[in-house]
Write a protein that holds these residues in place. Structure first.
Motif, PDB file in Angstrom:
ATOM      1  N   ASP A  76       0.832  -1.208   0.000  1.00  0.00           N
ATOM      2  CA  ASP A  76       0.000   0.000   0.000  1.00  0.00           C
ATOM      3  C   ASP A  76       0.860   1.250   0.000  1.00  0.00           C
ATOM      4  O   ASP A  76       1.696   1.445   0.883  1.00  0.00           O
ATOM      5  CB  ASP A  76      -0.902   0.027   1.241  1.00  0.00           C
ATOM      6  CG  ASP A  76      -2.045  -0.957   1.158  1.00  0.00           C
ATOM      7  OD1 ASP A  76      -3.011  -0.654   0.448  1.00  0.00           O
ATOM      8  OD2 ASP A  76      -1.958  -2.025   1.796  1.00  0.00           O
ATOM      9  N   PHE A  77       0.611   2.087  -0.970  1.00  0.00           N
ATOM     10  CA  PHE A  77       1.302   3.365  -1.080  1.00  0.00           C
ATOM     11  C   PHE A  77       0.647   4.400  -0.166  1.00  0.00           C
ATOM     12  O   PHE A  77      -0.573   4.506  -0.135  1.00  0.00           O
ATOM     13  CB  PHE A  77       1.183   3.878  -2.519  1.00  0.00           C
ATOM     14  CG  PHE A  77       2.495   3.986  -3.241  1.00  0.00           C
ATOM     15  CD1 PHE A  77       3.633   4.442  -2.597  1.00  0.00           C
ATOM     16  CD2 PHE A  77       2.574   3.659  -4.587  1.00  0.00           C
ATOM     17  CE1 PHE A  77       4.841   4.543  -3.283  1.00  0.00           C
ATOM     18  CE2 PHE A  77       3.777   3.758  -5.271  1.00  0.00           C
ATOM     19  CZ  PHE A  77       4.909   4.206  -4.620  1.00  0.00           C
ATOM     20  N   SER A  78       1.450   5.169   0.553  1.00  0.00           N
ATOM     21  CA  SER A  78       0.951   6.338   1.282  1.00  0.00           C
ATOM     22  C   SER A  78       1.732   7.540   0.776  1.00  0.00           C
ATOM     23  O   SER A  78       2.939   7.639   1.001  1.00  0.00           O
ATOM     24  CB  SER A  78       1.154   6.182   2.796  1.00  0.00           C
ATOM     25  OG  SER A  78       0.303   5.187   3.305  1.00  0.00           O
ATOM     26  N   ARG A 133       1.441   5.551  11.600  1.00  0.00           N
ATOM     27  CA  ARG A 133       0.606   4.471  12.107  1.00  0.00           C
ATOM     28  C   ARG A 133      -0.402   4.022  11.048  1.00  0.00           C
ATOM     29  O   ARG A 133      -0.606   2.834  10.827  1.00  0.00           O
ATOM     30  CB  ARG A 133      -0.122   4.996  13.355  1.00  0.00           C
ATOM     31  CG  ARG A 133      -0.822   3.948  14.155  1.00  0.00           C
ATOM     32  CD  ARG A 133      -1.546   4.552  15.342  1.00  0.00           C
ATOM     33  NE  ARG A 133      -2.322   3.520  15.957  1.00  0.00           N
ATOM     34  CZ  ARG A 133      -1.887   2.735  16.942  1.00  0.00           C
ATOM     35  NH1 ARG A 133      -0.689   2.929  17.445  1.00  0.00           N
ATOM     36  NH2 ARG A 133      -2.646   1.789  17.418  1.00  0.00           N
ATOM     37  N   ARG A 134      -1.003   4.998  10.380  1.00  0.00           N
ATOM     38  CA  ARG A 134      -2.009   4.703   9.364  1.00  0.00           C
ATOM     39  C   ARG A 134      -1.402   3.956   8.176  1.00  0.00           C
ATOM     40  O   ARG A 134      -2.026   3.089   7.578  1.00  0.00           O
ATOM     41  CB  ARG A 134      -2.638   6.011   8.893  1.00  0.00           C
ATOM     42  CG  ARG A 134      -3.829   5.859   7.991  1.00  0.00           C
ATOM     43  CD  ARG A 134      -4.456   7.213   7.760  1.00  0.00           C
ATOM     44  NE  ARG A 134      -4.954   7.747   9.019  1.00  0.00           N
ATOM     45  CZ  ARG A 134      -6.227   7.679   9.404  1.00  0.00           C
ATOM     46  NH1 ARG A 134      -7.110   7.094   8.614  1.00  0.00           N
ATOM     47  NH2 ARG A 134      -6.613   8.175  10.547  1.00  0.00           N
ATOM     48  N   CYS A 135      -0.173   4.322   7.853  1.00  0.00           N
ATOM     49  CA  CYS A 135       0.544   3.670   6.754  1.00  0.00           C
ATOM     50  C   CYS A 135       0.616   2.163   6.998  1.00  0.00           C
ATOM     51  O   CYS A 135       0.267   1.361   6.120  1.00  0.00           O
ATOM     52  CB  CYS A 135       1.941   4.296   6.666  1.00  0.00           C
ATOM     53  SG  CYS A 135       3.091   3.496   5.545  1.00  0.00           S
ATOM     54  N   LEU A 136       1.003   1.758   8.189  1.00  0.00           N
ATOM     55  CA  LEU A 136       1.093   0.326   8.506  1.00  0.00           C
ATOM     56  C   LEU A 136      -0.283  -0.293   8.710  1.00  0.00           C
ATOM     57  O   LEU A 136      -0.507  -1.459   8.367  1.00  0.00           O
ATOM     58  CB  LEU A 136       1.959   0.113   9.755  1.00  0.00           C
ATOM     59  CG  LEU A 136       2.110  -1.343  10.220  1.00  0.00           C
ATOM     60  CD1 LEU A 136       2.718  -2.225   9.135  1.00  0.00           C
ATOM     61  CD2 LEU A 136       2.960  -1.413  11.491  1.00  0.00           C
ATOM     62  N   LEU A 177       2.993   0.890  16.335  1.00  0.00           N
ATOM     63  CA  LEU A 177       1.926  -0.034  15.947  1.00  0.00           C
ATOM     64  C   LEU A 177       2.504  -1.418  15.646  1.00  0.00           C
ATOM     65  O   LEU A 177       1.931  -2.439  16.025  1.00  0.00           O
ATOM     66  CB  LEU A 177       1.172   0.513  14.725  1.00  0.00           C
ATOM     67  CG  LEU A 177      -0.004  -0.347  14.251  1.00  0.00           C
ATOM     68  CD1 LEU A 177      -1.139  -0.356  15.273  1.00  0.00           C
ATOM     69  CD2 LEU A 177      -0.546   0.136  12.897  1.00  0.00           C
ATOM     70  N   ALA A 178       3.659  -1.442  14.965  1.00  0.00           N
ATOM     71  CA  ALA A 178       4.312  -2.722  14.653  1.00  0.00           C
ATOM     72  C   ALA A 178       4.610  -3.480  15.939  1.00  0.00           C
ATOM     73  O   ALA A 178       4.380  -4.688  16.036  1.00  0.00           O
ATOM     74  CB  ALA A 178       5.596  -2.475  13.862  1.00  0.00           C
ATOM     75  N   MET A 197       6.970  13.212   0.624  1.00  0.00           N
ATOM     76  CA  MET A 197       7.315  11.910   1.149  1.00  0.00           C
ATOM     77  C   MET A 197       6.403  10.868   0.521  1.00  0.00           C
ATOM     78  O   MET A 197       5.203  11.095   0.366  1.00  0.00           O
ATOM     79  CB  MET A 197       7.062  11.958   2.657  1.00  0.00           C
ATOM     80  CG  MET A 197       7.812  10.950   3.456  1.00  0.00           C
ATOM     81  SD  MET A 197       7.642  11.390   5.208  1.00  0.00           S
ATOM     82  CE  MET A 197       7.187   9.797   5.820  1.00  0.00           C
ATOM     83  N   GLN A 198       6.982   9.737   0.128  1.00  0.00           N
ATOM     84  CA  GLN A 198       6.196   8.617  -0.373  1.00  0.00           C
ATOM     85  C   GLN A 198       6.615   7.373   0.394  1.00  0.00           C
ATOM     86  O   GLN A 198       7.807   7.103   0.513  1.00  0.00           O
ATOM     87  CB  GLN A 198       6.447   8.389  -1.871  1.00  0.00           C
ATOM     88  CG  GLN A 198       6.006   9.543  -2.777  1.00  0.00           C
ATOM     89  CD  GLN A 198       7.123  10.534  -3.027  1.00  0.00           C
ATOM     90  OE1 GLN A 198       8.266  10.163  -3.170  1.00  0.00           O
ATOM     91  NE2 GLN A 198       6.784  11.817  -3.053  1.00  0.00           N
ATOM     92  N   ALA A 199       5.640   6.672   0.926  1.00  0.00           N
ATOM     93  CA  ALA A 199       5.948   5.464   1.690  1.00  0.00           C
ATOM     94  C   ALA A 199       5.139   4.310   1.120  1.00  0.00           C
ATOM     95  O   ALA A 199       3.936   4.434   0.897  1.00  0.00           O
ATOM     96  CB  ALA A 199       5.595   5.671   3.156  1.00  0.00           C
ATOM     97  N   ASP A 200       5.817   3.209   0.838  1.00  0.00           N
ATOM     98  CA  ASP A 200       5.107   2.003   0.418  1.00  0.00           C
ATOM     99  C   ASP A 200       5.293   0.957   1.509  1.00  0.00           C
ATOM    100  O   ASP A 200       6.419   0.609   1.850  1.00  0.00           O
ATOM    101  CB  ASP A 200       5.671   1.487  -0.922  1.00  0.00           C
ATOM    102  CG  ASP A 200       4.817   0.365  -1.509  1.00  0.00           C
ATOM    103  OD1 ASP A 200       3.584   0.456  -1.405  1.00  0.00           O
ATOM    104  OD2 ASP A 200       5.382  -0.590  -2.071  1.00  0.00           O
ATOM    105  N   ILE A 201       4.186   0.519   2.067  1.00  0.00           N
ATOM    106  CA  ILE A 201       4.281  -0.488   3.134  1.00  0.00           C
ATOM    107  C   ILE A 201       3.929  -1.858   2.544  1.00  0.00           C
ATOM    108  O   ILE A 201       2.985  -1.985   1.773  1.00  0.00           O
ATOM    109  CB  ILE A 201       3.352  -0.148   4.327  1.00  0.00           C
ATOM    110  CG1 ILE A 201       3.667  -1.035   5.530  1.00  0.00           C
ATOM    111  CG2 ILE A 201       1.885  -0.255   3.958  1.00  0.00           C
ATOM    112  CD1 ILE A 201       4.838  -0.579   6.326  1.00  0.00           C
ATOM    113  N   VAL A 202       4.740  -2.846   2.877  1.00  0.00           N
ATOM    114  CA  VAL A 202       4.506  -4.214   2.433  1.00  0.00           C
ATOM    115  C   VAL A 202       4.319  -5.034   3.698  1.00  0.00           C
ATOM    116  O   VAL A 202       5.148  -4.950   4.614  1.00  0.00           O
ATOM    117  CB  VAL A 202       5.718  -4.754   1.654  1.00  0.00           C
ATOM    118  CG1 VAL A 202       5.468  -6.179   1.181  1.00  0.00           C
ATOM    119  CG2 VAL A 202       6.052  -3.843   0.488  1.00  0.00           C
TER     120      VAL A 202
END
Lengths: 334, 334
Positions: free
Chosen positions: B46-48, B66-69, B111-112, B131-136
């Motif tokens: 998911d990209f944030s 937190r929302r990113c994860l 959160l993790a 900023m771009q964050a991709d969470i896997v």
């Protein structure tokens, strides 16, 4: 969802090949993958960001897409693993032509099909500017058999596959051509178009091959003590092995395989030492490795030492300290 | 590598907790994970993206992280799975304060740690803007037991966990406050600061909880035919179930659990129907499900029908067509 994003998802669904490892692919909250029995999992993620890792005016979309996946597959190769599936998170701004995105995807999926790696999912999003792609590759390796960076021992030979410096030299050529065009424009002359052909440079050619077969063959033989892919440049990636293995290294300048460029000349030593993006494998072994593995040239370039950092031995046998000076300023793999 | 990126990697290495599923974590070409025997793998990305999924002037860095994860964990929950490890690809421009990035990371890692999910790797890169964050998130589920979107059958009850519309209502409030501030500035008055407290809104509060325990409990009971997380909004996510299961749905407006906001009022029906980012679970079952699962409220909101698209039944029993109208324009999960 904007029309572009809908089309993107449709195209990915249409073009992505299914594979036996994918129990559930695109279209659910998660992909469901089957992991071979007795295997551990390998996971790698790599960001490809427009104007940082690629430029739309320098790279063809197919090459940029192909290179995006190459980065992930090369990390799997460096563990001696096999690739199970890839995932793509793609953010695209409205200023990127749909055609460019389609061709980027084609380049990526052509490579995926070549290596029979299904694209099993990902995410699409709007970007405010340019394009950002995060590639995730999931691989596997028999339990306990992953080849790490940390196993190099003093006395081990240091080997590298293929040739080094080609990608960096091509990039330098593009930069030079651009600065020439800029200075010509400034001085009022017409453009230099035609003098520099992007199509014939390595950065615009098919691009490097991820060395999956070599990595697997070396892992199966059980003779490799440490391995990494040359993505940040030989000096930087060798330093990673030294740091993780708590050893030093000595390499011979004359032994380093310098890439052949289209002029028929070899690239300069600095490109081969510090240039990135070649995606060859750098590995260590106590054993002598033959000159070709899985049809790829393998060259011995030096030895692992007890300590003392990294040293480069020149043709006269004189040693100088070798400092990591690769492309790491562009990126930092965790 | 810029100082900021070095520090980022150091902080991730320092703060990230190890876990028994991670054989090799940060610091090699790939992470090596152990998959529980007899399990299949779940993968979600998911990209944030700044100014698309979050705003630095609206969201605290901890909440954005937190929302990113949460987005990734929620996808694992929706398959009935357990989370094995997370990976973060993070691109940061030089205009983002280091402090902000550190706090984003803290929020994500808090959160993790809460869910005992180790951050096992990822990538860092320079971004040209924002900023771009991709969470896997990698999870697992016993073989063949993943709860898909495609299993809903006519006659099944439709359930949802928790309450809906809170996140969207908070966002609307932030938008309203901003437009008020803008119009006050235009008319020459002083700023409205203090009238609107970001700190007390849901978007700035601790944020939604990924429903991992609920998802696992429901999967273990074996009574759930289809499941999805409510990330794009009830109407959009219900449509996903209908499309993948080739069924229709009828839901009762009065039954939909509308979120309580800090004024003590319930959010409007439109927010509960179409608002996104709640990360509750929407699922179907032929069986009656009790009102609480893993200490979370579960509400029956309707039934799966043979066909006929989606319909909303109002308090008087009148039916109208329900069209998907969620947040999908912001994103498109593959």
């Amino acid at each position: 969802m904007p029309v572009g994003e809908k089309r993107l998802i449709q195209n990915i669904r249409r073009w992505a090949r299914r594979g036996p490892t994918v129990a559930t692919g695109i279209g659910d909250d998660c992909a469901v993958l089957r992991v071979p029995r007795g295997h551990e999992l390998l996971v790698t993620t790599d960001f490809s960001i427009e104007n940082v890792h690629f430029r739309r005016d320098w790279h063809s979309p197919e090459v940029a897409g192909r290179r995006c996946l190459t980065r992930g597959l090369s990390d799997i190769a460096a563990m001696g693993g096999e690739a199970l599936a890839a995932f793509l998170s793609l953010a695209v701004a409205s200023d990127v032509p749909q055609k460019w995105v389609d061709r980027f995807l084609k380049g990526l999926l052509d490579l995926a099909n070549e290596f029979k790696v299904p694209l099993a999912g990902g995410d699409t999003a709007q970007s405010l500017r340019g394009m950002q792609a995060d590639i995730v590759v999931i691989g596997s390796v028999p339990k306990g058999k992953a080849v790490l960076r940390s196993g190099a021992k003093p006395g081990d030979f240091i080997y590298v596959t293929g040739e080094l410096g080609g990608a960096a030299a091509a990039l330098a050529e593009l930069e030079l051509a651009e600065s020439k065009r800029a200075s010509v424009r400034l001085s009022g002359h017409v453009s230099l178009s035609g003098r520099f052909s992007v199509g014939s440079s390595r950065h615009a050619s098919k691009g490097p091959q991820p060395r999956l077969a070599v990595g697997q063959r070396l892992r199966l033989r059980g003779v490799v003590s440490a391995m990494i892919d040359v993505s940040d440049g030989l000096s930087t990636d060798l330093e990673h092995i030294c740091q993780e293995s708590h050893v030093g290294a000595e390499i011979e300048a004359e032994a380093i395989p310098q890439a052949l460029v289209r002029s028929g000349k070899r690239v300069g030593l600095e490109f081969a030492l510090h240039g990135g993006d070649d995606y060859e494998l750098l590995f260590t072994s106590a054993a002598k490795i033959r000159a070709r593995v899985a049809e790829v040239r393998v060259t011995c370039i030096g030895r692992i030492m007890h300590s003392g950092g990294m040293r480069l031995i020149d043709a006269e046998g004189k040693a100088r300290r070798l400092k990591a000076g690769g492309w790491e300023h562009f990126r930092g793999n965790l």
